[in-house]
Design an enzyme around this catalytic site. Structure first.
Site, PDB file in Angstrom:
ATOM      1  N   ASN A 148       6.427   9.026   8.409  1.00 26.50           N
ATOM      2  CA  ASN A 148       5.623  10.114   8.215  1.00 26.50           C
ATOM      3  C   ASN A 148       6.155  11.536   7.784  1.00 26.50           C
ATOM      4  O   ASN A 148       5.663  12.244   7.252  1.00 26.50           O
ATOM      5  CB  ASN A 148       4.655  10.222   9.390  1.00 26.50           C
ATOM      6  CG  ASN A 148       3.883   9.193   9.477  1.00 26.50           C
ATOM      7  OD1 ASN A 148       3.551   8.425   8.754  1.00 26.50           O
ATOM      8  ND2 ASN A 148       3.913   8.421  10.502  1.00 26.50           N
TER       9      ASN A 148
ATOM     10  N   SER B 262      54.591  16.540 -12.406  1.00 25.12           N
ATOM     11  CA  SER B 262      53.591  17.270 -11.815  1.00 25.12           C
ATOM     12  C   SER B 262      53.132  18.557 -12.700  1.00 25.12           C
ATOM     13  O   SER B 262      54.018  18.963 -13.627  1.00 25.12           O
ATOM     14  CB  SER B 262      54.293  17.835 -10.433  1.00 25.12           C
ATOM     15  OG  SER B 262      54.690  16.667  -9.607  1.00 25.12           O
TER      16      SER B 262
ATOM     17  N   GLN C 170      -5.551   3.508  -6.369  1.00 24.31           N
ATOM     18  CA  GLN C 170      -6.618   3.807  -5.523  1.00 24.31           C
ATOM     19  C   GLN C 170      -7.176   5.212  -5.688  1.00 24.31           C
ATOM     20  O   GLN C 170      -6.460   5.983  -5.208  1.00 24.31           O
ATOM     21  CB  GLN C 170      -6.360   3.422  -3.891  1.00 24.31           C
ATOM     22  CG  GLN C 170      -7.404   3.545  -3.046  1.00 24.31           C
ATOM     23  CD  GLN C 170      -6.921   3.789  -1.898  1.00 24.31           C
ATOM     24  OE1 GLN C 170      -5.587   3.948  -1.259  1.00 24.31           O
ATOM     25  NE2 GLN C 170      -7.805   3.402  -0.624  1.00 24.31           N
TER      26      GLN C 170
ATOM     27  N   LEU D  74       0.834  -1.242  -0.073  1.00 24.49           N
ATOM     28  CA  LEU D  74      -0.058   0.123  -0.216  1.00 24.49           C
ATOM     29  C   LEU D  74       0.782   1.192   0.060  1.00 24.49           C
ATOM     30  O   LEU D  74       1.560   1.426   0.999  1.00 24.49           O
ATOM     31  CB  LEU D  74      -1.244   0.122   1.222  1.00 24.49           C
ATOM     32  CG  LEU D  74      -1.951  -1.354   1.502  1.00 24.49           C
ATOM     33  CD1 LEU D  74      -2.841  -0.929   2.614  1.00 24.49           C
ATOM     34  CD2 LEU D  74      -2.466  -1.566   0.210  1.00 24.49           C
TER      35      LEU D  74
ATOM     36  N   ALA E  45      -0.553   4.540  -1.487  1.00 22.17           N
ATOM     37  CA  ALA E  45      -1.138   5.340  -1.973  1.00 22.17           C
ATOM     38  C   ALA E  45      -1.252   6.826  -1.292  1.00 22.17           C
ATOM     39  O   ALA E  45      -1.760   7.926  -1.879  1.00 22.17           O
ATOM     40  CB  ALA E  45      -2.934   4.973  -2.254  1.00 22.17           C
TER      41      ALA E  45
ATOM     42  N   ARG F 271       3.160  15.114   5.644  1.00 23.17           N
ATOM     43  CA  ARG F 271       4.161  15.577   6.581  1.00 23.17           C
ATOM     44  C   ARG F 271       5.459  15.507   5.808  1.00 23.17           C
ATOM     45  O   ARG F 271       6.242  16.071   6.541  1.00 23.17           O
ATOM     46  CB  ARG F 271       3.839  14.912   7.719  1.00 23.17           C
ATOM     47  CG  ARG F 271       2.790  15.142   8.731  1.00 23.17           C
ATOM     48  CD  ARG F 271       2.326  14.307   9.896  1.00 23.17           C
ATOM     49  NE  ARG F 271       1.771  12.993   9.082  1.00 23.17           N
ATOM     50  CZ  ARG F 271       1.484  12.107  10.288  1.00 23.17           C
ATOM     51  NH1 ARG F 271       2.097  12.015  11.399  1.00 23.17           N
ATOM     52  NH2 ARG F 271       1.001  10.824   9.775  1.00 23.17           N
TER      53      ARG F 271
HETATM   54  C1  UD1 Z   1      -2.588   1.234  10.247  1.00 29.42           C
HETATM   55  C2  UD1 Z   1      -3.226   0.256  11.041  1.00 29.42           C
HETATM   56  C3  UD1 Z   1      -2.988   0.397  12.798  1.00 29.42           C
HETATM   57  C4  UD1 Z   1      -1.648  -0.020  12.741  1.00 29.42           C
HETATM   58  C5  UD1 Z   1      -0.743   1.082  11.859  1.00 29.42           C
HETATM   59  C6  UD1 Z   1       0.566   0.631  12.143  1.00 29.42           C
HETATM   60  C7  UD1 Z   1      -5.472  -0.119   9.661  1.00 29.42           C
HETATM   61  C8  UD1 Z   1      -6.819   0.150   9.742  1.00 29.42           C
HETATM   62  N1  UD1 Z   1      -4.869   0.554  10.795  1.00 29.42           N
HETATM   63  O1  UD1 Z   1      -3.025   2.500  10.744  1.00 29.42           O
HETATM   64  O2  UD1 Z   1      -3.868  -0.935  13.220  1.00 29.42           O
HETATM   65  O3  UD1 Z   1      -1.240   0.039  13.998  1.00 29.42           O
HETATM   66  O4  UD1 Z   1      -1.101   1.183  10.593  1.00 29.42           O
HETATM   67  O5  UD1 Z   1       1.400   1.831  11.634  1.00 29.42           O
HETATM   68  O6  UD1 Z   1      -5.133  -0.597   8.972  1.00 29.42           O
HETATM   69  N2  UD1 Z   1      -3.110   3.546   2.738  1.00 29.42           N
HETATM   70  C9  UD1 Z   1      -3.567   3.719   1.386  1.00 29.42           C
HETATM   71  N3  UD1 Z   1      -4.687   3.862   1.116  1.00 29.42           N
HETATM   72  C10 UD1 Z   1      -5.573   4.384   2.061  1.00 29.42           C
HETATM   73  C11 UD1 Z   1      -5.388   4.225   3.218  1.00 29.42           C
HETATM   74  C12 UD1 Z   1      -4.025   3.867   3.673  1.00 29.42           C
HETATM   75  O7  UD1 Z   1      -2.553   3.433   0.454  1.00 29.42           O
HETATM   76  O8  UD1 Z   1      -6.818   4.473   1.857  1.00 29.42           O
HETATM   77  C13 UD1 Z   1      -1.806   3.384   3.090  1.00 29.42           C
HETATM   78  C14 UD1 Z   1      -1.051   4.402   3.554  1.00 29.42           C
HETATM   79  O9  UD1 Z   1      -0.402   5.035   2.558  1.00 29.42           O
HETATM   80  C15 UD1 Z   1       0.203   3.893   4.504  1.00 29.42           C
HETATM   81  C16 UD1 Z   1      -0.574   2.416   5.162  1.00 29.42           C
HETATM   82  O10 UD1 Z   1      -1.701   2.258   3.930  1.00 29.42           O
HETATM   83  O11 UD1 Z   1       1.202   3.283   3.770  1.00 29.42           O
HETATM   84  C17 UD1 Z   1      -1.327   2.676   6.323  1.00 29.42           C
HETATM   85  O12 UD1 Z   1      -2.278   3.579   6.500  1.00 29.42           O
HETATM   86  P1  UD1 Z   1      -2.537   4.750   7.415  1.00 29.42           P
HETATM   87  O13 UD1 Z   1      -3.603   5.536   7.305  1.00 29.42           O
HETATM   88  O14 UD1 Z   1      -1.131   5.277   7.829  1.00 29.42           O
HETATM   89  O15 UD1 Z   1      -2.838   3.877   8.778  1.00 29.42           O
HETATM   90  P2  UD1 Z   1      -2.629   3.854  10.511  1.00 29.42           P
HETATM   91  O16 UD1 Z   1      -3.907   4.775  10.574  1.00 29.42           O
HETATM   92  O17 UD1 Z   1      -1.302   4.332  10.660  1.00 29.42           O
HETATM   93 CA    CA Z   2       0.370   5.029   9.588  1.00 33.54          CA
END
Ligand code: UD1
Ligand code: CA
Length: 455
Positions: free
Chosen positions: A230, A391, A78, A11, A13, A18
């Protein structure tokens, strides 16, 4: 397990606001390699046979970059960021291809190690439907909590949805998980968005699988493995951890680092046993060093091949295409680019060698410059075996100096020099007896006259 097929869905996207950058977050580099490429490497090391990259922000740039670090990966866009389950489903087409295991990974978690992924896959091989990778951070705030019962994982609860009691749990979701391929799409399609953030949570498949009577477990990985990046401060933190690991690996494999904390490796640095690296050395991408070399302090090396027992630096700069053969020496304040320094040749002081060959055992004097560029094109300088370049000489390319050729100091060489010839490329010296003294007296009396006139 090796015969089980595995798809890695990465993943990536997210916007990464930040980072405050025009570059997509996961393309920021650690040890010179985009963080998502580190994730790809870990997936491959854990046995992933297929790669699906879920992209969104900066899709074109991501696709272009992916061609380099993961040419076999399929990319899926996505369009809207509706949560991690929604993101995984963007790769529906890949997931539906009957892989035994589906590994879900995050592009911004670059230090994930292959062992943690393999351990999760092992649980699937043993019959689990889902294996979630957990870890114990110093502070669990912000992470999803792993709720276990009798050795099974019951639920992953996001911080915002946790009760006060659940918030006390220290075992957290690293975010990554392995899902049995035959269940993956069915479980993901059942995920809703009825939660505090209104997102489709990947973690919901834990409860969904449990309700179906399937086995769900958690495995534990190191804190570093789960380190999500981040901002640029976290990026630097991950870089530091990566470098520390790599230095240790180098030392354990037989390389001496006198001050390891000051030596920086690239993701692909290769370095042989009994090489000694002095403090403050930087390795950019594409460096290969055989054994027994000495890399002296403050050298900056990239794209270079260094054979056995070479001596480099201090303060040497080796640029791409520098090819040092056995026992070659490149000393202080020398720059070498796209040039072969053959066996035992010496380029010891304040010299630029670019687009050239320096033959075996040749000696290049201090301040020698290969003038390889006329502002439009690059030209080659060939220096024969055993040649001696005095040199402060300029070798104006294209030009060649034959075997055993001898160049007088301070020469500007514009015509090729045959084997064993002596070449002067400078004005002859003229010496006039007594003239120095006469000049000095003349200048002194002129100065005295001026001083008197001013009084
Ligand atoms: C997620 C986990 C959480 C975990 C944490 C660890 C879920 C619901 N929660 O939370 O339990 O403790 O990671 O860091 O999975 N992303 C997409 N598309 C989206 C949403 C996210 O590509 O629609 C990608 C983000 O770019 C990122 C990753 O998925 O690389 C995680 O997404 P993020 O929103 O950071 O999840 P957390 O809230 O940190
Ligand atoms: Ca995260």
């Amino acid at each position: 397990m090796s015969q089980r097929t595995c798809l890695s869905v990465i993943l990536a996207a997210g916007e990464g606001t930040r980072m405050k950058s025009a570059v997509p977050k996961v393309l920021h580099a650690i040890a010179g390699l985009p963080m998502v490429a580190h994730v790809v490497k870990a997936a491959e090391a854990a046995g992933a046979t297929g790669l699906a990259l879920v992209i969104g922000h900066g899709a074109d740039e991501m696709r272009k970059a992916a061609q380099k670090f993961a040419p076999k990966a399929e990319t899926f866009v996505q369009e809207k960021r509706l949560g991690t389950a929604h993101a995984v489903l963007a790769a529906r087409e890949a997931i539906s291809k009957d892989y035994d295991d589906v590994l879900v990974m995050f592009g911004d978690t670059p230090l994930i190690d292959a062992q943690a992924l393999a351990a999760a896959r092992q649980k699937l091989a043993a019959g689990a439907a889902v294996a979630v990778i957990g870890f114990r951070p110093p502070s669990p705030t912000g992470y999803g909590r792993l709720i276990e019962k009798d050795g099974h994982l019951v639920a992953v609860r996001e911080e915002k949805d946790c009760s006060d009691e659940e918030k006390k749990i220290g075992f957290c979701n690293a975010g990554m998980m392995a899902v049995a391929g035959k269940h993956a799409l069915r479980l993901l399609d059942k995920v809703g968005n009825d939660n505090a953030k209104g997102e489709f949570y990947l973690t919901d498949i834990v409860e969904i699988a449990g309700a179906e009577g399937l086995d769900v477990v958690a495995t534990e990985a190191s804190f570093e493995s789960a380190l999500g990046i981040n901002n640029r401060a976290e990026l630097a933190e991950a870089e530091a951890i990566w470098q520390a690991r790599r230095r240790r690996e180098a030392m354990l494999s037989g390389v001496t680092l006198i001050a390891p904390e000051t030596v920086y490796f690239s993701h692909d640095t290769e370095i042989g046993t009994d090489t000694i690296v002095e403090p403050n050395v930087w390795f950019g991408p594409g460096v290969r060093i055989a054994s027994g070399a000495k890399i002296h302090a403050f050298s900056h090396i990239e794209g270079a091949t260094i054979a056995s027992n070479c001596d480099v630096g201090p303060f040497a700069r080796l640029r791409p295409g520098a090819d040092l053969r056995n026992k070659a020496k490149v000393g202080n304040f020398c720059e070498v680019k796209q040039a072969t320094i053959e066996e035992g040749a010496k380029v010891n002081h304040l010299t630029y060698i670019g687009d050239a060959r320096v033959g075996a055992a040749a000696n290049i004097g201090a301040g020698t410059i290969t003038c390889n560029y006329d502002g439009y094109s690059k030209f080659f300088t060939d220096i024969g075996e055993g040649a001696f370049v005095g040199s402060n000489s300029s070798l104006v390319a294209p030009v060649s100096i034959g075997k055993g050729g001898y160049i007088a100091s301070g020469s500007v060489i514009t015509e090729s020099v045959p084997d064993d010839a002596l070449a002067f490329g400078r004005a002859r010296q003229k010496t006039i007896p007594g003239k120095g003294k006469e000049l000095r007296e003349r200048f002194a009396s002129a100065a005295a006259a001026r001083k008197k006139a001013a009084e």
